[in-house]
Design a protein around this motif. Structure first.
Motif, PDB file in Angstrom:
ATOM      1  N   TYR A 143       0.823  -1.204   0.000  1.00  0.00           N
ATOM      2  CA  TYR A 143       0.000   0.000   0.000  1.00  0.00           C
ATOM      3  C   TYR A 143       0.865   1.264   0.000  1.00  0.00           C
ATOM      4  O   TYR A 143       1.947   1.276   0.598  1.00  0.00           O
ATOM      5  CB  TYR A 143      -0.888   0.059   1.249  1.00  0.00           C
ATOM      6  N   LYS A 144       0.343   2.302  -0.647  1.00  0.00           N
ATOM      7  CA  LYS A 144       0.813   3.661  -0.384  1.00  0.00           C
ATOM      8  C   LYS A 144      -0.207   4.277   0.558  1.00  0.00           C
ATOM      9  O   LYS A 144      -1.412   4.227   0.298  1.00  0.00           O
ATOM     10  CB  LYS A 144       0.905   4.470  -1.686  1.00  0.00           C
ATOM     11  N   CYS A 145       0.275   4.837   1.663  1.00  0.00           N
ATOM     12  CA  CYS A 145      -0.622   5.392   2.675  1.00  0.00           C
ATOM     13  C   CYS A 145      -0.337   6.878   2.858  1.00  0.00           C
ATOM     14  O   CYS A 145       0.788   7.329   2.693  1.00  0.00           O
ATOM     15  CB  CYS A 145      -0.425   4.663   4.012  1.00  0.00           C
ATOM     16  N   TRP A 146      -1.356   7.630   3.213  1.00  0.00           N
ATOM     17  CA  TRP A 146      -1.198   9.051   3.497  1.00  0.00           C
ATOM     18  C   TRP A 146      -2.361   9.523   4.369  1.00  0.00           C
ATOM     19  O   TRP A 146      -3.406   8.883   4.434  1.00  0.00           O
ATOM     20  CB  TRP A 146      -1.125   9.865   2.204  1.00  0.00           C
ATOM     21  N   GLU A 147      -2.133  10.652   5.017  1.00  0.00           N
ATOM     22  CA  GLU A 147      -3.168  11.225   5.867  1.00  0.00           C
ATOM     23  C   GLU A 147      -3.923  12.305   5.105  1.00  0.00           C
ATOM     24  O   GLU A 147      -3.330  13.150   4.434  1.00  0.00           O
ATOM     25  CB  GLU A 147      -2.560  11.832   7.129  1.00  0.00           C
ATOM     26  N   GLU A 148      -5.232  12.253   5.174  1.00  0.00           N
ATOM     27  CA  GLU A 148      -6.074  13.227   4.472  1.00  0.00           C
ATOM     28  C   GLU A 148      -7.322  13.484   5.309  1.00  0.00           C
ATOM     29  O   GLU A 148      -8.044  12.542   5.654  1.00  0.00           O
ATOM     30  CB  GLU A 148      -6.452  12.684   3.094  1.00  0.00           C
TER      31      GLU A 148
END
Length: 309
Positions: free
Chosen positions: A223-228
């Motif tokens: 996975y590529k993960c990020w906060e949004e």
């Protein structure tokens, strides 16, 4: 389910995260890996097999199978031979519906989720970048590498040149286009840019970068993960390609964990607090220096030709 066997000739020291590569193979139990190498490996997943072979023995096998004494001074030149593996390693591939080749600077996710039975039924060649390509295991497809193309996209010409011609992801793709053969290219893998100090990937389709993104392998998925908006978002990939990057040796404990983080500075436990978005300018600088030193007339010509296509 169509059977898939991946061929991996590798000579020289394995990357220091090879155990994590094997761990990701183990989470794809319906796919086999055949690694031809002069290295010894003590523990292997049940779907990974080591075939003991020296580089000289492989060169002899290639000469015999292809009836050629072509230039093959070092293992990196094997890039030009990959599309011919169906013929070179035919004796090892009889049980498979598809064979393929892959690099080992990869961490796999759930490959079958992205390479579906529908895709395998419809296409003879899956993907177009040399770090992972599949071919239907038929006589016609296994001999497609020998179709006549332009000078620098013809297999027999490329293997006579001492320099690597990248026939695995240049010449063979153009041949398939020229002859109207069925190749599939909807890349859903994270191809990490070696020229970037940040851990950014080549973008395909509706993919995009996020300032606070990081990559994670978790229970057989990448996975590529990020906060949004205060929540963690994620996008899944079939695998992550860590091309031309050196990493510190990962903790051996990661082979037992359910998840780990991959960043510009290496591999970390998902429970560890690290600066996962920190830029690695040293790595980017070393890449550009090496790239400049490696410029040759053939590479310039091929780059210009690619821009005009």
């Amino acid at each position: 389910m169509k059977k898939i066997g991946l061929i991996v000739p590798y000579f020289g020291e394995f990357p220091n995260y090879f155990d994590l590569f094997l761990k990701s193979c183990a989470f794809n139990p319906s796919i086999d890996w055949l690694i031809f190498t002069d290295n010894e490996v003590e523990e292997l997943p049940s779907n990974v097999k080591i075939v003991s072979m020296t580089f000289d023995q492989l060169k002899s096998l290639i000469s015999y199978k292809l009836n050629t004494s072509a230039a093959l001074l070092d293992p990196y030149k094997l890039c030009d031979y990959k599309p011919a593996y169906g013929k070179i390693f035919a004796d090892y591939l009889e049980e498979y519906d598809f064979w393929g080749h892959c690099d080992i600077d990869l961490i796999f996710g759930n490959l079958r989720q992205f390479i579906t039975e529908e895709i395998l039924t419809e296409y003879d060649k899956i993907f177009m970048d040399g770090h992972l390509i599949l071919y239907r295991n038929t006589k016609k497809v296994n001999h497609s590498f020998d179709l006549i193309g332009d000078k620098d996209t013809s297999f027999r010409y490329c293997i006579q040149v001492l320099e690597v011609m990248y026939f695995d992801e240049w010449g063979i793709n153009l041949l398939y286009e020229k002859y109207g053969l069925r190749q599939y290219n909807n890349p859903r893998y994270a191809d990490i840019l070696p020229q970037s100090p940040y851990f950014r990937n080549v973008l395909f389709g509706d993919d995009q970068h996020h300032k606070n993104q990081f990559f994670q392998w978790r229970n057989g998925h990448v996975y590529k993960c990020w906060e949004e908006n205060g929540e963690i978002q994620q996008r899944e990939y079939s695998y992550i390609h860590l091309q031309k990057r050196a990493f510190p040796t990962p903790p051996s404990s990661l082979t037992k964990e359910e998840a780990f983080v991959i960043s510009a500075y290496g591999f970390y436990s998902s429970n560890e607090t690290v600066e996962i978005n920190k830029a690695n300018y040293k790595q980017a600088f070393q890449y550009h220096v090496k790239r400049l030193k490696g410029i040759t007339p053939i590479k310039v010509k091929r780059t210009l030709k690619g821009l005009m296509l």
